[in-house]
Design an enzyme around this catalytic site. Sequence first.
Site, PDB file in Angstrom:
ATOM      1  N   CYS A 276       0.847  -1.180   0.000  1.00 46.19           N
ATOM      2  CA  CYS A 276       0.000   0.000   0.000  1.00 46.19           C
ATOM      3  C   CYS A 276       0.885   1.234   0.000  1.00 46.19           C
ATOM      4  CB  CYS A 276      -0.900   0.019   1.235  1.00 46.19           C
ATOM      5  SG  CYS A 276      -2.009  -1.399   1.362  1.00 46.19           S
TER       6      CYS A 276
ATOM      7  N   ARG B 172       1.529   1.043  -6.044  1.00 41.63           N
ATOM      8  CA  ARG B 172       1.584   0.222  -4.838  1.00 41.63           C
ATOM      9  C   ARG B 172       0.217  -0.335  -4.453  1.00 41.63           C
ATOM     10  NH1 ARG B 172       6.316   1.038  -1.618  1.00 41.63           N
ATOM     11  NH2 ARG B 172       5.130   0.348   0.188  1.00 41.63           N
TER      12      ARG B 172
ATOM     13  N   TRP C 130      -3.969  -1.882  -1.481  1.00 42.20           N
ATOM     14  CA  TRP C 130      -4.001  -3.218  -2.084  1.00 42.20           C
ATOM     15  C   TRP C 130      -4.493  -4.141  -0.984  1.00 42.20           C
ATOM     16  CZ3 TRP C 130       0.656  -5.626  -5.161  1.00 42.20           C
ATOM     17  CH2 TRP C 130       0.193  -6.743  -5.864  1.00 42.20           C
TER      18      TRP C 130
ATOM     19  N   ASN D  34       0.278   0.327   6.208  1.00 41.68           N
ATOM     20  CA  ASN D  34       0.743  -0.695   5.280  1.00 41.68           C
ATOM     21  C   ASN D  34       1.325  -1.834   6.110  1.00 41.68           C
ATOM     22  OD1 ASN D  34       1.608  -2.079   2.970  1.00 41.68           O
ATOM     23  ND2 ASN D  34       3.585  -1.050   2.969  1.00 41.68           N
ATOM     24  N   GLY D  35       0.817  -3.037   5.923  1.00 36.74           N
ATOM     25  CA  GLY D  35       1.280  -4.177   6.712  1.00 36.74           C
ATOM     26  C   GLY D  35       0.111  -5.084   7.053  1.00 36.74           C
TER      27      GLY D  35
ATOM     28  N   GLU E 187      20.167 -22.716  -4.539  1.00 37.46           N
ATOM     29  CA  GLU E 187      19.949 -21.298  -4.826  1.00 37.46           C
ATOM     30  C   GLU E 187      21.037 -20.432  -4.213  1.00 37.46           C
ATOM     31  OE1 GLU E 187      18.308 -17.675  -6.116  1.00 37.46           O
ATOM     32  OE2 GLU E 187      18.260 -19.739  -6.862  1.00 37.46           O
TER      33      GLU E 187
ATOM     34  N   LYS F 129      23.495 -17.965  -6.349  1.00 37.20           N
ATOM     35  CA  LYS F 129      23.636 -16.532  -6.102  1.00 37.20           C
ATOM     36  C   LYS F 129      25.108 -16.143  -5.976  1.00 37.20           C
ATOM     37  CE  LYS F 129      19.767 -14.973  -6.643  1.00 37.20           C
ATOM     38  NZ  LYS F 129      19.756 -15.968  -7.711  1.00 37.20           N
TER      39      LYS F 129
ATOM     40  N   GLU G 217      26.689 -16.212  -9.407  1.00 35.90           N
ATOM     41  CA  GLU G 217      26.208 -15.167 -10.306  1.00 35.90           C
ATOM     42  C   GLU G 217      26.873 -13.821 -10.050  1.00 35.90           C
ATOM     43  OE1 GLU G 217      21.637 -16.192 -11.500  1.00 35.90           O
ATOM     44  OE2 GLU G 217      21.990 -15.564  -9.447  1.00 35.90           O
TER      45      GLU G 217
ATOM     46  N   HIS H  57      29.460 -39.014  -0.739  1.00 39.93           N
ATOM     47  CA  HIS H  57      29.551 -39.726  -2.017  1.00 39.93           C
ATOM     48  C   HIS H  57      30.333 -38.903  -3.038  1.00 39.93           C
ATOM     49  CE1 HIS H  57      26.725 -42.888  -0.765  1.00 39.93           C
ATOM     50  NE2 HIS H  57      26.130 -41.920  -0.093  1.00 39.93           N
TER      51      HIS H  57
ATOM     52  N   LYS I  51      18.756 -10.589 -17.653  1.00 37.09           N
ATOM     53  CA  LYS I  51      17.591 -10.808 -16.796  1.00 37.09           C
ATOM     54  C   LYS I  51      16.666 -11.873 -17.376  1.00 37.09           C
ATOM     55  CE  LYS I  51      15.247  -9.726 -13.103  1.00 37.09           C
ATOM     56  NZ  LYS I  51      15.794 -10.177 -11.813  1.00 37.09           N
TER      57      LYS I  51
END
Length: 613
Positions: free
Chosen positions: A2, A27, A74, A100-101, A486, A490, A493, A509, A608
């Site tokens: 929001c 928002r 929102w 907001n929250g 992941e 990162k 990357e 192993h 991207k």
Amino acid sequence: MCGVIGYVGQRTALPILLDGLQHLEYRGYDSAGIALLTEEGKFTIRKTMGKLSSLLAAVADNPPGLTGIGHTRWATHGKPSAVNAHPHLDCKGEIAVIHNGIVENYMELKRELLAEGHTFVSETDTEVLPHLVERYLRYGDDLEGAVAKALGEIKGAHALMVMSRARPDRIIAARVGNAGGVIVGYGDGEMFLASDLPALLPYTQRVVFLANRELAAVTATGATYFNPQGKILGKNPQTVSYDPVAAAKGGYKHFMFKEIMEQAETVTDALRGRLAFSPPDILLEEIPFSEDKLRTINRVVLVACGTSLHAAMVGRQFIESLAHLPTQAEHASEFRYRDPVVSPDTLMISVGQSGETVDTLAAMEEAKVKGAPQITLCNVMGSQATRIADAVISLRAGLEIGVASTKTFTSSLVVLYLLAAYLGKIRGAISAEDMEALTQNLVRLPDLVGRVLEGNDQYQHLSHHFFRLANFLYLGRGINYPIALEGALKLKEVSYIHAEGYPAGEMKHGPIALIDENMPVVAIAVRDQVYDKMVNNIEQVKARDGLVIAVATEGDKEIASKADHVIYVPPTPPLLSPMVTAVPLQLLAYHIAVRRGYDVDQPRNLAKTVTVE
């Protein structure tokens, strides 16, 4: 998310609030509202459903007021409507709040307040806030103290602004956690407040960013900063660039860091409008399939590439655990080159960010030819993936500029969890009692992620220890094995350090041959059903003079006695732990790359979106 805006000064507040809301409408745009306050303490409240144009029509009479707050919404709790729009008032109409929250414990607080005689008119969680402020004003606190005590009652991460008819010269602003920003802007005899810099930059470049658990009492002549205990804080305004790119970074050095730090809020956004609490439920209106159709599904296939594939691997475990459906996660780049067995009884779920990745699109086309119903998870509505799929669930992560995906990854995890729970509900695998616990766990998630984001200094410290090393090994088990993958991705990357993610049970192993004092091992060892086995893996690494960085649950002293370095995360339900454990690995990769002097926003050789083979 929001958007919130505030003004106090000598000018009529309305045009400034409306201009700010236009900058913040991205928002949220299901409803909007303003509260204006005159020097005599008279409130004007206007709230409308729909986009900002509806609010513009509602204030065509130009109501007066030198102090005001505005909100673009929102929805989370309560459907979009004028009644549920912000600002919200207390019983007497003396206090106005925008927010907001998510108030995690709002039902408990609402029951308390109802028992005390308070009355409510909306379905929102936010409405408890003005009533709490009213309670403490009645007990004798001043406005600043009442707001601080109200914050002490609520759980979760929040950004809010409060006005009182008794104090028309000021706005109290506050930030708790990392689910939403509050920026204070300094003018000449006037002050501004907003959730984002672009709303302030037409008026001022001198700003203060509120940090976690900081409040500000803002008047036309300046601001006083304090913590919830009333201690005055020394905060001085900084001058920010008017450059649009610098403004978009919001005071952060890199987009990647900004996007990492936004994740408590983007997790909130992924949940907005998709949870119900009375009765507890998962709402995914984006799915067009009938319940009967979903009950005929006997298998799920997830396809994705790169970071999205790691999200899909976690999603596999969500779906098997919550919906009891056999599920596999596939490399889209491999899926497209064989003759995969899919049929109308197979649900195809593609996970992406841009919706334009060529391998994922080809896999989707293959499944379409074979008649499989398709759902795509995507961050860009209108992209090619959203046109191929039968249903689209938006990640709602907002624009992600950093090439190495961060906030879109955690948003993907949240949406996959919601989808798994939705399928589980339809197929009868989740009882009403299970659903209540599930929704309550989800509503706590933004705060848990926000707590992880608070410990930035430790990553800078770790980067000084490890930035010169050439190899890393990441270990995880069960649902955190994909997070090990992941984390390694990162680091590769953005820092160009060779890193591998492995299931910890496979360490003996082969990979164990590599371990020595120059091979750091990042072990995800939170308290879950495989915790003891992860501790064993750590001991095996230490027996070979390896260096261990452990991601562990707060309060775990056993890990501290075994690992060389420990990054603590808050206790989290095991199935939700990937949303929490992923964040430290993003921060570790970021700070090591920065220490090595690399461009983290545009790593070499990467784009991207991969639109060619």
